[in-house]
Write an enzyme that holds these catalytic residues in place. Structure first.
Site, PDB file in Angstrom:
ATOM      1  N   ALA A 158       2.909   2.799   3.800  1.00 39.52           N
ATOM      2  CA  ALA A 158       2.848   1.562   3.011  1.00 39.52           C
ATOM      3  C   ALA A 158       4.051   1.599   2.063  1.00 39.52           C
ATOM      4  O   ALA A 158       3.967   2.106   0.951  1.00 39.52           O
ATOM      5  CB  ALA A 158       1.542   1.505   2.236  1.00 39.52           C
ATOM      6  N   GLY A 169       3.332   2.129  -7.449  1.00 41.19           N
ATOM      7  CA  GLY A 169       2.825   2.754  -6.214  1.00 41.19           C
ATOM      8  C   GLY A 169       1.847   1.833  -5.522  1.00 41.19           C
ATOM      9  O   GLY A 169       1.798   0.631  -5.828  1.00 41.19           O
ATOM     10  N   ASN A 170       1.080   2.366  -4.585  1.00 39.47           N
ATOM     11  CA  ASN A 170       0.016   1.572  -3.967  1.00 39.47           C
ATOM     12  C   ASN A 170      -1.123   2.499  -3.552  1.00 39.47           C
ATOM     13  O   ASN A 170      -1.030   3.710  -3.710  1.00 39.47           O
ATOM     14  CB  ASN A 170       0.552   0.743  -2.792  1.00 39.47           C
ATOM     15  CG  ASN A 170       1.137   1.618  -1.694  1.00 39.47           C
ATOM     16  OD1 ASN A 170       0.438   2.416  -1.094  1.00 39.47           O
ATOM     17  ND2 ASN A 170       2.446   1.482  -1.458  1.00 39.47           N
ATOM     18  N   TYR A 171      -2.201   1.920  -3.025  1.00 41.69           N
ATOM     19  CA  TYR A 171      -3.422   2.691  -2.783  1.00 41.69           C
ATOM     20  C   TYR A 171      -3.428   3.470  -1.465  1.00 41.69           C
ATOM     21  O   TYR A 171      -4.447   4.057  -1.109  1.00 41.69           O
ATOM     22  CB  TYR A 171      -4.633   1.750  -2.787  1.00 41.69           C
ATOM     23  CG  TYR A 171      -4.943   1.177  -4.148  1.00 41.69           C
ATOM     24  CD1 TYR A 171      -5.108   2.008  -5.244  1.00 41.69           C
ATOM     25  CD2 TYR A 171      -5.080  -0.194  -4.324  1.00 41.69           C
ATOM     26  CE1 TYR A 171      -5.405   1.482  -6.485  1.00 41.69           C
ATOM     27  CE2 TYR A 171      -5.384  -0.724  -5.568  1.00 41.69           C
ATOM     28  CZ  TYR A 171      -5.541   0.114  -6.645  1.00 41.69           C
ATOM     29  OH  TYR A 171      -5.837  -0.391  -7.868  1.00 41.69           O
TER      30      TYR A 171
END
Ligand code: C5P
Length: 403
Positions: free
Chosen positions: A277, A209-211
């Site tokens: 994102a 995943g990402n932030y």
């Protein structure tokens, strides 16, 4: 008759300012509105239902059931009927109940069923208004998208002087008229917004995943909807929620699901804002069971995902607009320009990871907008809500002929 054809619920609660509600009711009726009064038991101590039903031309609703014949008053029907609900005066108690869903009277159940905009005109003693509990509840109501008509400063029923006087009926009426007549600049427009991160499955319990928090994309969706647009929000997994009734959320998890949802929705839209994102790579062979801990290194082979923005850029017609984001660490402007060309965007919003307070997870952002004419606009560090307003302003400017 500036409110002709408008259905308004006037909620009245137990404050001395309830006498002003009769004047407000009179003004709304004079402007042509149909007004249904819903009053709490405490409200009836301050003003009689007879006065209110005579002024509105309708029986006043107060209890769940009619006292004499047991008829049920449907708060759901009322909530759907209304174009606007105004609670004036709103006591600290009713504000608290509305903020916390304590639906023990007809007024709060109607509020919870209402799909229309809600205006709240508080009236109380200055210390009650200033109390952190009241202020917290007011903030909660604002976060639901409700509008607070701030009380004025002056003499209060307690004999004290301070902030807590319900706004004057004439001013509330002007506020109401203005809310109906203000031209919504994106009325009849539909936008696709992507937001949040994507989760790419590794095995049955793990993902890449990402932030991204989704805050920027959700703020853009809210701003578009506030300007009258219909919004389809294709959202990765986030903890923020969409509040505006004009937003339809399509929840997705992976880049592939986001691609499918976005390409399906785009043809019916006037434009798309790609603020998600999206993962650039996804595991080639995700496992359907949990991979066990081991002593060996574990290699996961990744394959590139499809670029949603680029696909929409290829599909886009002359009347559709496309907005992308760029989050760069090096050669920011140059890379953003390249992306604008490559993805066939109308403009690109650059947020730099080098700026403090900009980018992922924070509530603020500092952006630069670059458009097809190579015009570059640098903005100050602002809240994401304000940044969303700047971006939507730029979108509105792309539809000059009709707006
Ligand atoms: O190429 P890059 O990922 O930096 O481009 C960022 C822009 O492209 C953002 O607007 C992002 O939402 C969009 N994008 C996308 N699909 C991808 C990757 C990025 O829509 N697979």
């Amino acid at each position: 008759m500036r409110l002709k054809g408008k259905n308004i619920i006037l909620g009245i609660t137990g404050s001395i300012a309830a006498y002003k509600a009769a004047i407000l009711l009179r003004l709304l009726i004079k402007e042509g509105a149909s007004v249904q009064v819903v009053i709490t038991s405490a409200g009836k101590e301050f003003i009689t239902p007879v006065t209110l039903s005579a002024l509105s031309g309708k029986p006043v609703v107060s209890e769940f059931f009619g006292a004499n014949d047991g008829t049920w008053n449907s708060h759901v029907d009322l909530g759907l009927w209304a174009d606007l609900m105004i609670i004036a005066p709103a006591t600290a108690s009713t504000i608290g109940k509305m903020a916390n869903g304590i639906a023990d009277n007809m007024l709060v159940t109607t509020y919870l069923s209402a799909k229309c905009p809600v205006f709240i005109a508080p009236a109380m003693d200055l210390d009650m208004f200033a109390h952190p509990s009241t202020q917290k509840n007011i903030e909660t109501l604002k976060s639901f998208g409700n509008t607070i008509i701030e009380p004025g400063v002056g003499e209060l029923a307690s004999g004290l002087d301070g902030k807590g006087r319900m706004e004057e009926p004439a001013k509330i009426t002007e506020f109401v008229v203005d809310s109906f007549t203000r031209k919504k600049k994106l009325q009849n427009k539909k936008f696709l917004v992507t937001a949040g991160p994507t989760f790419e499955k590794i095995d049955s319990v793990r993902f890449i995943g990402n932030y991204s928090s989704g805050k920027m994309g959700y703020a853009i969706a809210e701003e578009l909807a506030d300007k009258g647009a219909e919004v389809v929000l294709v959202s990765g997994p986030v903890s923020v929620t969409a509040k505006h009734p004009g937003i339809n959320v399509i929840p997705v998890e992976s880049a592939a699901e986001m691609f499918a949802g976005s390409t399906q929705q785009f043809p019916g839209c006037d434009g798309a804002i790609m603020s998600a994102a999206v993962a650039d790579f996804t595991p080639l062979q995700p496992k359907n069971r949990k991979i066990k801990r081991g002593k060996e290194n574990w290699q996961i082979e990744l394959q590139p995902t499809k670029d949603i923005a680029a696909a929409l850029g290829e599909a886009k017609t002359a009347s559709q607009i496309l907005v992308g984001f760029a989050l760069e660490t090096d050669d920011e402007i140059e890379n953003a320009r390249k992306k604008l060309q490559k993805k066939n965007l109308d403009f690109i919003v650059l947020n730099s990871l080098n700026e403090k307070g900009a980018g992922f997870r924070v509530d603020t952002n500092k952006i630069t907008i670059i458009d097809r004419n190579n015009i570059q606009q640098n903005f100050e560090l602002k809240s994401k809500k304000e940044v969303a307003a700047d971006i939507v302003q730029k979108i509105i400017a792309l539809f000059p002929a009709e707006l």
